[in-house]
Design an enzyme around this catalytic site. Structure first.
Site, mmCIF file in Angstrom:
data_model
loop_
_atom_site.group_PDB
_atom_site.id
_atom_site.type_symbol
_atom_site.label_atom_id
_atom_site.label_comp_id
_atom_site.label_asym_id
_atom_site.label_seq_id
_atom_site.Cartn_x
_atom_site.Cartn_y
_atom_site.Cartn_z
ATOM 1 N N HIS A 192 -0.959 10.328 -6.227
ATOM 2 C CA HIS A 192 -0.157 9.133 -5.922
ATOM 3 C C HIS A 192 -0.975 7.903 -5.551
ATOM 4 C CE1 HIS A 192 4.078 10.401 -5.981
ATOM 5 N NE2 HIS A 192 3.630 11.583 -5.653
ATOM 6 N N LYS B 262 8.322 -3.771 1.269
ATOM 7 C CA LYS B 262 7.541 -2.552 1.029
ATOM 8 C C LYS B 262 6.651 -2.347 2.255
ATOM 9 C CE LYS B 262 6.144 -4.428 -2.855
ATOM 10 N NZ LYS B 262 6.257 -3.487 -3.919
ATOM 11 N N ARG B 263 5.936 -1.236 2.319
ATOM 12 C CA ARG B 263 5.018 -1.041 3.445
ATOM 13 C C ARG B 263 4.068 -2.237 3.549
ATOM 14 N NH1 ARG B 263 5.322 3.647 6.922
ATOM 15 N NH2 ARG B 263 3.189 3.134 7.376
ATOM 16 N N LYS C 29 -0.984 -4.665 -0.948
ATOM 17 C CA LYS C 29 0.313 -5.144 -1.455
ATOM 18 C C LYS C 29 0.430 -6.670 -1.312
ATOM 19 C CE LYS C 29 2.614 -0.697 -0.554
ATOM 20 N NZ LYS C 29 3.149 -0.259 -1.855
ATOM 21 N N THR D 83 8.169 1.987 -7.061
ATOM 22 C CA THR D 83 9.526 2.282 -7.536
ATOM 23 C C THR D 83 10.484 1.193 -7.059
ATOM 24 O OG1 THR D 83 9.832 3.762 -5.633
ATOM 25 C CG2 THR D 83 9.288 4.797 -7.745
ATOM 26 N N LYS E 237 13.874 -0.618 -8.875
ATOM 27 C CA LYS E 237 15.185 -0.803 -8.232
ATOM 28 C C LYS E 237 15.642 -2.248 -8.380
ATOM 29 C CE LYS E 237 13.908 2.890 -5.176
ATOM 30 N NZ LYS E 237 12.995 3.209 -4.088
#
Length: 825
Positions: free
Chosen positions: A348, A539-540, A545, A647, A651
């Protein structure tokens, strides 16, 4: 549809009942409809004895269960009607349910989507994990800082689980190994009991109900009672907590490895209990067979597939070897062949700090026999490599399961690769990086072992449940079958130029935005303009990110408005949300910075309603279900080559948001499906990042060259956003200049220019909505049903079944004439 009667609710005393009483009454009523189907499904598996799929994950981020269950059983309309007739508000009841937050983010939510798809596709599948007493922490924002609170999600009880004490199993730790002529014996161990709790997982409208089994740690009655013999009974009872701590709390780390003894205990605890359970089920007599048990393990890989969700359950490999060699007395080579054919491993992440490397001395203390087995696996593995590449010592070092150094460590990813028959990444670009960079030597040795399985999301939760207006609109145009076969969304391409459909799609989005704006006003006391563009980044919180790049863009927009307030500016509501790992200093500073910027922007009268910034507190599954349908612009801006898949991006796409993103993770495939012109793609590609690494990234060059970037950074540095403590963000600024592995400044200019294109298109509502429709029409690939079909055929070697098991109110043989579609029965 027959009106569902809710006798339990009716019997609640209306004078004293709380909304929670009504929620539990409704939950129990819906659960009753589940149980008959659950029993039927398990009976069916017992009789047909299909190959069983076991999904091992330390995280299952399930969210809420009530509404999802009603949708999958086809009960929602009946329940809505019954609840309405009782004068109750269904949404209010649904809000009472706690999120089952037994995961950090993407990895755990993917596991939850996979369980939904496996049940919908009629696979005999089981999710196995830990029943954490405390899930992912509740995040509070106090004075702009993240504060963690324990998530006591079980305090009111959980109506969806069933304790199964009859299947309680012992798990061993510590002790020593004795070798004799009859083999190795692990003795003098400390025992902890694993108590299973089962949660039903219904498929969509097919009466299949699979099982998620989560283990809870219990101390045996005699735990430490030898202390009682010397009089310290109280201490002996208190020490039981040490055993029960194993399932107390979820480690709140995403993409960071922390080598704590308790974490290793959790990892071994779940695999030891699960493998005993799997072997018990394998040995149990086949229905109609005269054999009481299967005693031969030759058929084990034909009956059992075990998927390791990342390296966290990697100890399952030496544990299965221990069972086969020490207990079942299989010869090593045969045991190893069966083990390899049984396991498959999903990787992952490519971030080096996330890869698990357990210190040898810790494993030796906790699991002495397993260390011996790992050494034996490694020795045989290295002998094999040496025979193929004589004198290549460097290759042996790179491929060893044991990493030498100050501290000897076991590389768990290497263990997973060597002990599995299939290894997969979770998006095309990620799987390529796994093959050509992270595990290059292994892929060169066994190229056929490495595969790609692009992630997906369940359309039941991420469209039907969270966006019923859009789901209904799509069904009116193309029928309802798309819910099971999301590829049918391509039929929407016919309606891209249909003016009525364009207006209807825009109307649904606007309704979702109005609803979410009211929620934000209520929760955050900030007046939101529902006509503004909802620009969302949830998101985290992690440097890769790049929430910081978004923050720099907010500051740039703020400065532009201040510089020329009369100029036309497309109003935006920027919504950022996510949790930072409690020990991750930089992530917590990023949250503080975003909140400090929001404080200035939201209170500046010159800016007014043109720009608002909200940091969403305690982002979780149930909040995602609210924000995603209301989003116009989805931020997916990680540095190319760092996000495995994502993911959330899928969405948003399915719910009619447009993506601004880098060519990273599944964004690449989203651009392939929809056409790159229908996404806002910017910035460096993987090869550009590699080239920049080779040349050396110099943040100062960008700072000196780009006046707006310089201005934004200087404001942060000077204390403009933190007047009471001008040096507050020194660490952030210092990181951006000297330690930024993720190269925020290098993509800043391209990002800001791309955002200008976004604003320009947003002014043309019709053109924007047409692009939205093209994105929804191209989202079909990103269903977890498609992902699971690929796992089933390419890795587990089973065929999905479209069999519909008869419901409890019909005779059991009603579905017998329809045989499963080639299932391995």
């Amino acid at each position: 549809m027959v009106l569902l009667r809710v006798p339990v609710i009716v019997r609640v005393d209306r004078n004293v009942a709380t909304p929670r009483d009504y929620y539990f009454a409704l939950a129990h009523t819906v659960r009753d409809h589940l149980v008959g189907r659950w029993i039927r499904t398990q009976q069916y598996y017992y009789e047909k004895d299909p190959k069983r799929i076991y999904y091992l994950s330390l995280e299952f981020y399930m969210g809420r269960t009530l509404q999802n269950t009603m949708i999958n059983l086809g009960l929602q309309n009946a329940c809505d009607e019954a609840v309405y007739q009782l004068g109750l508000d269904m949404e209010e009841l649904e809000e009472i349910e706690e999120d089952a937050g037994l995961g950090n983010g993407g990895l755990g939510r993917l596991a939850a989507c996979f369980l939904d798809s496996m049940a919908t596709l009629g696979l005999a599948a089981y999710g196995y994990g830990i029943r954490y007493e405390y899930g992912i922490f509740n995040q509070k924002i106090r004075d702009g800082w993240q504060v963690e609170e324990a998530d006591d999600w079980l305090r009111h009880g959980n109506p969806w689980e069933k304790a199964r004490p009859e299947y309680m199993l012992p798990v061993h730790f510590y002790g020593r190994v004795e070798h004799s002529a009859s083999g190795a014996k692990w003795i003098d161990t400390q025992v902890v009991l694993a108590l299973p709790y089962d949660t039903p997982v219904p498929g969509y409208m097919n009466n299949t109900v699979n099982t998620m089994r989560l283990w809870s740690a219990r101390a045996p009655n005699d735990f430490n009672l030898r202390d009682f013999n010397v009089g310290d009974y109280i201490q002996a009872v208190l020490d039981r907590n040490l055993a029960e701590n194993i399932s107390r709390v979820l480690y709140p780390n995403d993409n960071f490895f922390e080598g704590k003894e308790l974490r290793l205990k959790q990892e071994y605890f779940v695999v030891a209990a699960t493998l005993q359970d799997i072997i018990r089920r394998f040995k149990a007599s086949k229905f109609g067979s005269t054999d009481s048990v299967r005693t031969v393990f030759d058929s084990f890989p034909d009956q059992v597939a075990i998927q390791l969700n990342d390296t966290h359950p990697a100890m399952a490999i030496p544990e299965l070897m221990r069972i086969f060699v020490d207990i079942e007395k299989l010869p090593w080579d045969k045991a190893w062949d069966i083990t390899k054919r049984t396991f498959a491993y999903t990787n992952h992440t490519v971030l080096p700090e996330a890869l698990e490397r357990w210190p040898v001395d810790l494993v030796e203390k906790l699991l002495p026999r397993h260390l011996q087995i790992i050494y034996e696996i490694n020795q045989r593995h290295l002998d094999h490599i040496a025979s193929l590449f004589p004198n290549d010592v460097e290759r042996l070092r790179r491929m060893s399961l044991i990493e030498e150094g100050d501290t000897k460590r076991i590389n768990m990813a290497h263990l997973c690769i060597v002990g599995s028959h299939a290894v997969n990444g979770v998006a095309k670009i990620h799987s390529e990086i796994v093959k050509t960079q992270v595990f290059e030597d292994f892929a060169e040795l066994e190229p056929e072992k490495f595969q790609n399985k692009t992630n997906g999301i369940t359309p039941r939760r991420w469209l039907l449940l969270c966006n019923p207006g859009l789901a209904e609109l799509i069904a009116e145009k193309i029928g309802e079958d798309y819910v099971r076969d999301l590829s049918q969304l391509t039929k929407l391409h016919k309606f891209v130029d249909d003016d009525l459909f364009i207006r209807e799609v825009a109307k649904v989005k606007q309704e979702n935005k109005v609803k979410f704006a009211l929620y934000l006003e209520k929760e955050y006391k900030v007046k939101i303009n529902p006509s503004s563009m909802f620009d969302v980044h949830v998101k985290r919180i992690h440097e890769y990110k790049r929430q910081l790049m978004n923050c720099l863009h907010i500051i740039t927009m703020y400065n532009r408005i201040r510089r020329d307030p009369a100029k036309l500016f497309v109003p935006r509501t920027v919504i950022i949300g996510g949790k930072a790992a409690p020990g991750y200093h930089m992530a917590k500073m990023i949250i503080k910075l975003i909140n400090a910027v929001a404080q200035v922007v939201n209170n500046d009268p010159v800016v007014g309603s043109k720009l608002k910034v909200i940091f969403l507190e305690n982002y979780r599954v149930s909040l995602a279900e609210k924000v995603i349908p209301a989003t116009d612009l989805s931020e997916q801006i990680s540095t190319a080559g760092t996000e495995a898949s994502g993911t959330g991006n899928m969405k948003f796409m399915l719910n009619g948001a447009l993506t601004i993103g880098t060519m990273d993770g599944a964004n690449v495939e989203m651009a392939e499906e929809a056409g790159e012109e229908n996404l806002f793609i910017f910035g460096m590609r993987v090869e550009d990042v590699t080239e920049l690494d080779r040349k050396g990234y110099n943040a100062q060059l960008y700072y000196d060259r780009l006046p707006e970037l310089k201005q934004a950074v200087d404001q942060i540095k000077s204390g403009f956003f933190s007047p009471n403590d001008p040096n507050l963000f020194n660490d952030v600024v210092n990181m951006l200049f000297h330690h930024d592995r993720f190269k925020v400044f290098a993509d800043y200019e391209a990002y800001v220019k791309c955002q200008e294109k976004v604003s320009e298109l947003y002014l043309n509502s019709k053109a924007w909505t047409k692009m939205v429709i093209r994105n929804i029409a191209a989202a079909g690939k990103f269903s977890s049903d498609r992902t699971i079909k690929e796992y089933a055929r390419d890795i587990w070697h089973v065929e999905p079944s479209d069999l519909k098991i008869p419901p409890p109110n019909e005779p059991r043989d009603a579905g017998q004439d329809k045989t499963p579609n080639g299932t391995a029965a």
